[in-house]
Design an enzyme around this catalytic site. Structure first.
Site, PDB file in Angstrom:
ATOM      1  N   THR A 154      27.109 -17.436   8.954  1.00  0.00           N
ATOM      2  CA  THR A 154      28.132 -16.588   8.320  1.00  0.00           C
ATOM      3  C   THR A 154      27.547 -15.721   7.211  1.00  0.00           C
ATOM      4  O   THR A 154      28.195 -14.775   6.771  1.00  0.00           O
ATOM      5  CB  THR A 154      29.229 -17.462   7.681  1.00  0.00           C
ATOM      6  OG1 THR A 154      28.623 -18.227   6.627  1.00  0.00           O
ATOM      7  CG2 THR A 154      29.857 -18.403   8.706  1.00  0.00           C
TER       8      THR A 154
ATOM      9  N   ASP B  96      11.295 -14.743   3.783  1.00  0.00           N
ATOM     10  CA  ASP B  96      12.121 -15.749   3.117  1.00  0.00           C
ATOM     11  C   ASP B  96      11.419 -16.202   1.840  1.00  0.00           C
ATOM     12  O   ASP B  96      10.398 -16.892   1.888  1.00  0.00           O
ATOM     13  CB  ASP B  96      12.354 -16.935   4.067  1.00  0.00           C
ATOM     14  CG  ASP B  96      13.377 -17.897   3.501  1.00  0.00           C
ATOM     15  OD1 ASP B  96      13.210 -18.352   2.350  1.00  0.00           O
ATOM     16  OD2 ASP B  96      14.368 -18.189   4.202  1.00  0.00           O
TER      17      ASP B  96
END
Ligand code: PRP
Ligand code: URA
Length: 211
Positions: free
Chosen positions: A110, A202
């Site tokens: 999400t 990341d």
């Protein structure tokens, strides 16, 4: 976007170090060192307007009134995990800064921030709070962190992010028009997975070797 609240770092040292940070070939140790160095240089800019007060001191020649920073009123708040890599850079400049911690991770599907930890100094409402997160992607994590900090009464809040997407800047400045953002670089945008492009990958994984 309230660009008047956004300070983009122009200093050649910061730009140079961010370029090395981005490279895939930059290993874990160097990545950590660079994040710390960039954070220290950015903290220099972000503390430009700290209030000063007069004190009397004695030099070997005479008594004199001079300036010092008023009180020890700073609190750094890293957003876990990647924000942790920025704390030592701030503490090199301001050893007495208090440190609060906010644990948030971005749900992979999400992209919504999920809170798992929040520990802030009880007197945070009286302090200048500098939120630390090297990556400002959608902006959801930082906006949620600032919600938590404001809920504890803090009024004077700044953000330091090393790499920001325009989407993240818009999200944070829309939701929190009262805070000032110090960003090392503004990148092109986000890819379909919410990663900053060109970005650096990341940040948490590169700092802590978990990729
Ligand atoms: C990263 C980064 C930010 C966030 C940015 O954390 O450190 O907190 O993503 O994304 P956003 O602006 O879209 O919210 P991540 O969720 O990977 O957690 P980690 O630091 O624990 O790895
Ligand atoms: N979090 C990161 O660590 N990197 C990105 O590019 C986006 C979110």
């Amino acid at each position: 976007m309230h660009m008047q609240n956004v300070v983009v770092m122009e200093h050649p040292l910061i730009r140079h170090k961010i370029t090395i940070l981005r490279k895939t070939s930059t290993g874990h140790k160097e990545f950590c060192e660079l994040v710390e160095e960039i954070s220290m240089l950015m903290a220099y800019e972000a503390t430009r307007d700290l209030p000063l007060k007069d004190i009397e001191i004695e030099t070997p020649l005479t008594k004199t009134m001079q300036k010092v920073i008023e009180g020890k009123k700073l609190c750094a708040v890293p957003v876990l995990r990647a924000g942790l890599g920025m704390v030592d850079g701030i503490r090199t400049l301001i050893p007495n800064a208090k440190v609060g911690h906010i644990g948030l991770y971005r749900d992979h599907d999400t992209l919504q921030p999920v809170e798992y930890y929040c520990k802030l100094p009880s007197d945070i409402s009286e302090r200048l709070v500098i939120v630390l997160d090297p990556m400002l992607a959608t902006g959801g994590s930082v906006a949620a962190a600032v919600d938590l900090i404001k809920a504890r009464g803090a009024k004077n809040i700044k953000l330091m992010s090393i790499v920001a997407a325009p989407e993240g800047i818009k999200c944070v400045t829309d939701r929190h028009p009262d805070i000032t953002l110090y960003v090392g670089a503004v990148d092109e945008g986000l890819n379909e997975n919410g990663y900053i492009v060109p970005g650096l990958g990341d940040a948490g994984d590169r700092l802590f070797g978990t990729q």
